[in-house]
Structure formats: structure tokens, C-alpha cells
Design an enzyme around this catalytic site. Sequence first.
Site, PDB file in Angstrom:
ATOM      1  N   THR A  14       0.820  -1.212   0.000  1.00  0.00           N
ATOM      2  CA  THR A  14       0.000   0.000   0.000  1.00  0.00           C
ATOM      3  C   THR A  14       0.855   1.264   0.000  1.00  0.00           C
ATOM      4  O   THR A  14       0.616   2.189  -0.782  1.00  0.00           O
ATOM      5  CB  THR A  14      -0.914   0.003   1.232  1.00  0.00           C
ATOM      6  OG1 THR A  14      -1.773  -1.147   1.176  1.00  0.00           O
ATOM      7  CG2 THR A  14      -1.765   1.252   1.276  1.00  0.00           C
ATOM      8  N   LYS A 107       9.567   1.036  11.416  1.00  0.00           N
ATOM      9  CA  LYS A 107       9.861   1.406  12.797  1.00  0.00           C
ATOM     10  C   LYS A 107      10.532   0.277  13.573  1.00  0.00           C
ATOM     11  O   LYS A 107      11.366   0.525  14.441  1.00  0.00           O
ATOM     12  CB  LYS A 107       8.605   1.883  13.515  1.00  0.00           C
ATOM     13  CG  LYS A 107       7.662   0.826  14.066  1.00  0.00           C
ATOM     14  CD  LYS A 107       6.691   0.245  13.076  1.00  0.00           C
ATOM     15  CE  LYS A 107       5.704   1.249  12.575  1.00  0.00           C
ATOM     16  NZ  LYS A 107       4.695   0.672  11.657  1.00  0.00           N
ATOM     17  N   GLY A 136       2.957   7.983  11.025  1.00  0.00           N
ATOM     18  CA  GLY A 136       2.493   8.153   9.649  1.00  0.00           C
ATOM     19  C   GLY A 136       2.864   9.485   9.037  1.00  0.00           C
ATOM     20  O   GLY A 136       4.035   9.816   8.893  1.00  0.00           O
ATOM     21  N   LYS A 207       7.939   2.783  18.283  1.00  0.00           N
ATOM     22  CA  LYS A 207       7.902   4.222  18.004  1.00  0.00           C
ATOM     23  C   LYS A 207       8.387   5.033  19.196  1.00  0.00           C
ATOM     24  O   LYS A 207       9.093   6.038  19.034  1.00  0.00           O
ATOM     25  CB  LYS A 207       6.476   4.628  17.617  1.00  0.00           C
ATOM     26  CG  LYS A 207       5.963   3.938  16.357  1.00  0.00           C
ATOM     27  CD  LYS A 207       4.472   4.158  16.178  1.00  0.00           C
ATOM     28  CE  LYS A 207       3.931   3.380  14.999  1.00  0.00           C
ATOM     29  NZ  LYS A 207       2.457   3.478  14.882  1.00  0.00           N
TER      30      LYS A 207
END
Length: 432
Positions: A14, A107, A136, A207
Site C-alpha cells: 500500500t 519502525k 504516519g 515508536k
Amino acid sequence: MTAPLRIALAGLGTVGTGVIRLIEANGAMIAQRAGRPIIVSAISARDRSRDRGIDLAAYPWYDQPEQLAALDDIDCVVEMIGGSDGTALELARKSLASGKSFVTANKAMIAHHGMELAKAAETGNLSLRYEAAVAGGIPVIKGLRDGASANRIERVYGILNGTCNYVLTEMEKHGRAFDDVLKDAQEIGYAEADPSFDIDGVDAAHKLAILAALSFGKALDFEGVEIDGIRHIMAADIGQAKALGYRIRLLGMARIDDGKLFQRVNPYLVPENHPLAHIDGSTNAVVAEGNFSGRLMFQGAGAGEGPTASAVVADLIDIARGDAGTVFATPASKMEPCERAESGNRIGKSYIRFIVADKPGVLAEITAAMRDAEVSIESLIQTEKAAEGSVLISMVTHDSRERDVSLGLAALSSSTSLKAAPVVMHLLSDQD
């Protein structure tokens, strides 16, 4: 206009196809802002025959991603494969070793191997960029690395996983059970078929470790993150939190305490007057508190084709402009490991939920155990039956050492009155 920045793209899921779409759609504008065109000169993915909804015939295809690192006509490799090790890591190492800058949305790889890769990039005067790896499309990496660079960051925390935030806010709005909401999230694509990395807090921990290194200039320490997820949260917990003036959010929290690094991913009760209490759905939000800037908040879409591809291409624009810079704001060679803070010494209020036998004396047993551990109880509520023969009890402590709360619960661990392990969540405060 100077020669184009020639990129090779590994991984055509994607986000990978989103990068190509974005460059094709906004190529002229990107060239103006970057000072030169950015062109895709090579691609690689596992399956050539898969329909990705985009014409890839014009792009040279390589079956093995590692081949991209050896191409002479490539300036930068973009990795969208995923995974902390394996092909993605091998590609990163080979790309930097061959003098190519590197952009990734991975990440897990940065959290586990970011120090090694950062040192390789800085030694070679190359760029290693990873804006899309955290939150994002939100420019939090650039905001902390560049915009807040004059500040000492006191703490960094926030909502770092859209799947968890979606599940919790749907439970909050509609009073639904965790399993039902998670199933819906899987059906609409907000959660993976195996959602463990998300709902058990691992994704958020990756993250958080990156944000902590960037904020404090200390070596990445993913292994030092205390991790708890949301699969144990009940609709009754959310109802109790609301009655107390709080909302439950999965937060990643990092700060330096007396020279030691504290990192935790845990469901928190967030006061309703705090901005994070109003972050709904799959949105991400990161709060950084600087000693001169005060509270900075970054909010937006934490995943998805468009936002993540936007972050990747923003990194490419920086590289096209010649911005190498440091990877984590502080040169990697200067980032020393930091001793881990002991969470048991932390003082604050805790929410504790018990499922216990519906019989006389249980409340006295619980309060006695807390008294003996020197934990003072601020409020205690017995609610509806949790199952046949059992009830749900919720309590909030006064400010107490987390170690003492744990001691109180340990004293109850052998009690036949408890029908399930207690659930502990912390109340977010300015001292966290």
C-alpha cells in the site's frame, strides 16, 4: 535545475505504490520544492503478477531487493518491506555501505538497529531518514529533530497506535466489548488478522524508543521499554474512567528521571481536560514538552497510504536538497546508553480493577492488603456482576509508589476471592 534524485523502491504494498502515485501526481511541484526532480529508477517486490492498481511497466524490476543497493545509477534506496531483521536490514546495510542514502517507514528496524545504521550513515555522510516510521504523515521526527532542536525535551509521550485508539474510542462511544470492536476493526482494515503487535503495545513501543532517542540524545533502548497493551480492558473500565472524569488511552511515555531513562507503553487514564483525551479513532498524537518551547503537540493520521507516502516523499525532498544532517538530532557517535529508571519508584495515582467472588469480606481483604502495603485508597466502587457469582470492584489510589501498589497486589495473589488477575492503569499527571 540539477540532475534528478534517482531512487530505487523496495516493497510495493500500500505505501510503496502510494509513493509512486504521489511522485507521478505531484512530480512538477516536488521538483520545484526539492530543486530537482525525484524519479523512480528501479523497483522490487516479491510478486510481479499481483495487480497493484497502478501501471508499473515503465519501471525496471528487480526480483531481489538487495540488487537495488548495487545499482550504479541509484542515489537513494527506499525500503517498504518491513520487519526488524532479514531482507529489510540487509538492504539497509548494503545500501549505506555502497554510498546510497536510505529512507524507510520501518519502525521495527529502526528501533532495533537504528544506532548501527545511524553510525553507518553519518560515517559515509549519507542521509538516513525515517519520518514515516513514527506516526504516519505527522512530521513529528522533523519537528523534534529540527524545530525543537534548541530545547531540552523534558518528556515525550502520546498516542502512537491508531488501531488501539480506534478500539478504545469505539468502546467509549458505544459501550461495546473489546473483542467485538476488534473484530470490526479487522473487517474494515484498521487491524491485522493477527493484531498482537498493535493491541499488545509492541508497535507503540517501537515508536516510543525512537522518539526517546531523538528527544533525549541517548542511545536507542527498545529492550528497556515496559510494555502493556489493551486486550485486558473491559467496557466497565471505560465506564468507570468516564465517571471519574478520565478517558482511557494507550500512551507511550518517555522521560529522563534523575539521569535515568524511563520508557513505558501502558493504558493510562487521561484527564478529560487534556488534549490527548479528545484524540479519537485511528488518529495519532505526540506531545513533547521543551524547557523553552513549552508543550508542543503533533496530531494527524498515523497510518494509511496517503499520509505515510507523504512522509516518505518529504524525506526524499530533504535528501534532494542535500540535507544529510544527523539521524537523531545528536550525532550517533555521541549517543551513550542511559541507565534505565526503576518504575517502582514512580509516584502517582493508579486505577485498579478486580473481579472477585460475590461474598462477604472481600472488600475488607483488598483494603487490608493495600493498607499493609502503605497504599491509601481515594475511591472504591463495587459495580455490576462480572459473571455468575462474581463482581467487579474498581479503586483509585492516592499518590503512591508503584512498588507499593505491586506489593499490595502480590499479597492478594493467592487469594481465592480473586477470579482474575487485577488490572492496573496509571492516571496521567504532570509528574508522569
